[in-house]
Design an enzyme around this catalytic site. Sequence first.
Site, PDB file in Angstrom:
ATOM      1  N   HIS A  27       0.816  -1.222   0.000  1.00  0.00           N
ATOM      2  CA  HIS A  27       0.000   0.000   0.000  1.00  0.00           C
ATOM      3  C   HIS A  27       0.845   1.264   0.000  1.00  0.00           C
ATOM      4  CE1 HIS A  27      -3.516  -2.488   1.898  1.00  0.00           C
ATOM      5  NE2 HIS A  27      -3.290  -2.785   0.643  1.00  0.00           N
ATOM      6  N   ASN A  87      -3.188 -12.678  16.036  1.00  0.00           N
ATOM      7  CA  ASN A  87      -4.115 -11.562  16.171  1.00  0.00           C
ATOM      8  C   ASN A  87      -4.946 -11.795  17.424  1.00  0.00           C
ATOM      9  OD1 ASN A  87      -6.221  -9.684  15.934  1.00  0.00           O
ATOM     10  ND2 ASN A  87      -6.115  -9.713  13.703  1.00  0.00           N
ATOM     11  N   PRO A  88      -5.015 -10.815  18.354  1.00  0.00           N
ATOM     12  CA  PRO A  88      -5.823 -11.046  19.556  1.00  0.00           C
ATOM     13  C   PRO A  88      -7.299 -11.281  19.231  1.00  0.00           C
ATOM     14  CG  PRO A  88      -4.541  -9.010  19.752  1.00  0.00           C
ATOM     15  CD  PRO A  88      -4.376  -9.499  18.363  1.00  0.00           C
TER      16      PRO A  88
HETATM   17  N1  APR Z   1      -0.907  -7.749  17.548  1.00  0.00           N
HETATM   18  C1  APR Z   1      -1.542  -8.332  16.499  1.00  0.00           C
HETATM   19  N2  APR Z   1      -2.711  -7.883  15.996  1.00  0.00           N
HETATM   20  C2  APR Z   1      -3.261  -6.811  16.590  1.00  0.00           C
HETATM   21  C3  APR Z   1      -2.669  -6.141  17.696  1.00  0.00           C
HETATM   22  C4  APR Z   1      -1.432  -6.666  18.166  1.00  0.00           C
HETATM   23  N3  APR Z   1      -0.787  -6.115  19.209  1.00  0.00           N
HETATM   24  N4  APR Z   1      -3.478  -5.089  18.053  1.00  0.00           N
HETATM   25  C5  APR Z   1      -4.534  -5.115  17.190  1.00  0.00           C
HETATM   26  N5  APR Z   1      -4.415  -6.142  16.334  1.00  0.00           N
HETATM   27  C6  APR Z   1      -5.308  -6.529  15.236  1.00  0.00           C
HETATM   28  C7  APR Z   1      -6.727  -6.048  15.346  1.00  0.00           C
HETATM   29  O1  APR Z   1      -7.485  -6.965  16.108  1.00  0.00           O
HETATM   30  C8  APR Z   1      -7.169  -6.071  13.877  1.00  0.00           C
HETATM   31  O2  APR Z   1      -7.698  -7.345  13.524  1.00  0.00           O
HETATM   32  O3  APR Z   1      -4.812  -5.931  14.059  1.00  0.00           O
HETATM   33  C9  APR Z   1      -5.867  -5.845  13.107  1.00  0.00           C
HETATM   34  C10 APR Z   1      -5.801  -4.488  12.432  1.00  0.00           C
HETATM   35  O4  APR Z   1      -6.804  -4.462  11.454  1.00  0.00           O
HETATM   36  P1  APR Z   1      -7.060  -3.111  10.632  1.00  0.00           P
HETATM   37  O5  APR Z   1      -7.119  -1.960  11.577  1.00  0.00           O
HETATM   38  O6  APR Z   1      -8.207  -3.395   9.714  1.00  0.00           O
HETATM   39  O7  APR Z   1      -5.733  -2.904   9.774  1.00  0.00           O
HETATM   40  P2  APR Z   1      -5.305  -3.675   8.453  1.00  0.00           P
HETATM   41  O8  APR Z   1      -5.809  -5.079   8.463  1.00  0.00           O
HETATM   42  O9  APR Z   1      -3.843  -3.480   8.323  1.00  0.00           O
HETATM   43  O10 APR Z   1      -6.066  -2.836   7.298  1.00  0.00           O
HETATM   44  C11 APR Z   1      -5.765  -3.174   5.953  1.00  0.00           C
HETATM   45  O11 APR Z   1      -7.037  -1.252   5.216  1.00  0.00           O
HETATM   46  O12 APR Z   1      -7.556   0.942   5.695  1.00  0.00           O
HETATM   47  C12 APR Z   1      -6.831   0.122   4.840  1.00  0.00           C
HETATM   48  O13 APR Z   1      -4.875   0.640   3.661  1.00  0.00           O
HETATM   49  C13 APR Z   1      -5.358   0.423   4.960  1.00  0.00           C
HETATM   50  O14 APR Z   1      -3.495  -1.122   4.983  1.00  0.00           O
HETATM   51  C14 APR Z   1      -4.772  -0.859   5.546  1.00  0.00           C
HETATM   52  C15 APR Z   1      -5.786  -1.918   5.118  1.00  0.00           C
END
Ligand code: APR
Length: 256
Positions: A119, A219-220
């Site tokens: 991204h 992932n929690p």
């Molecule tokens: N360790 C592992 N996972 C975690 C932790 C942690 N300490 N804290 C939170 N999480 C998890 C959350 O439970 C959630 O499932 O990380 C995940 C983050 O999910 P999103 O916020 O949706 O982020 P992401 O999956 O990276 O989003 C993908 O969406 O908005 C677009 O371009 C943006 O790259 C991003 C894409």
Amino acid sequence: MVSFSERLLDRLRHTESVVALTGAGISASSGVPTFRGKDGLWNKFRPEELANLHAFLKNPELVWEWYSWRRELIRNVKPNLGHYALVDIESYFSEFTLVTQNVDNLHQVAGNKRIIELHGNIMRNKCVDCNYQVASQELEAGIVAEEKKIPTCPQCGSLIRPDVVWFGEMLPEEAITRAQEAASAAEVFFSIGTSSTVEPAASLPYLAKGNGAYLVEINPDETPLSSVTNERFAAGADEVLPALAIEIEKMRSRYR
Ligand code: APR
């Protein structure tokens, strides 16, 4: 104490081909907000107003302001033990690939080498029209900081934008192709800190598993991927990955 199954350890003992897909969750314990968690960015801001080309062209000042706020936040955080564990893990597998959805540059700062940025990267900027690219610190030192106006391209005069993939945009062709190739060849695939909801990244674990990979989620919270994984750690990346790095070091260190 995190414990790993013999099946996973056995795979890791005998393979060179490992892929780690990361999302915003791996940076959470560094203090970088995720997107969809309870304090996620999309609960406070509307992505359709900030993270798409139409919004940018309609209101470039607002979008630039938001990215400058995110950059400032990211400049003041550091990689956490989850990021550093992936640097060590990379050193034990000759065909390790880190595929990240994150734009926060923390894997690069931590020291991973074989990174695929699906991204883009918030510390880079590009022209909306031509191929001109410029790093943020150069830009902010120059144009935006003094005149607080939207930087324009010195090559063609068009607007400069953050070099990140916005909603509705295609991913960099070379990045997604390489990520799919790595996923298809992986013997072990880790999905780390991602809600597994945004395509095409969300399809990579299925591609890997369909080609015989052992699929692990860290992932929690549960995600749509959870039910198809071979092994799942309902814990933080900053807790599981250092323990995994220690196990791998025990198995694969050349001095044992
Ligand atoms: N360790 C592992 N996972 C975690 C932790 C942690 N300490 N804290 C939170 N999480 C998890 C959350 O439970 C959630 O499932 O990380 C995940 C983050 O999910 P999103 O916020 O949706 O982020 P992401 O999956 O990276 O989003 C993908 O969406 O908005 C677009 O371009 C943006 O790259 C991003 C894409």
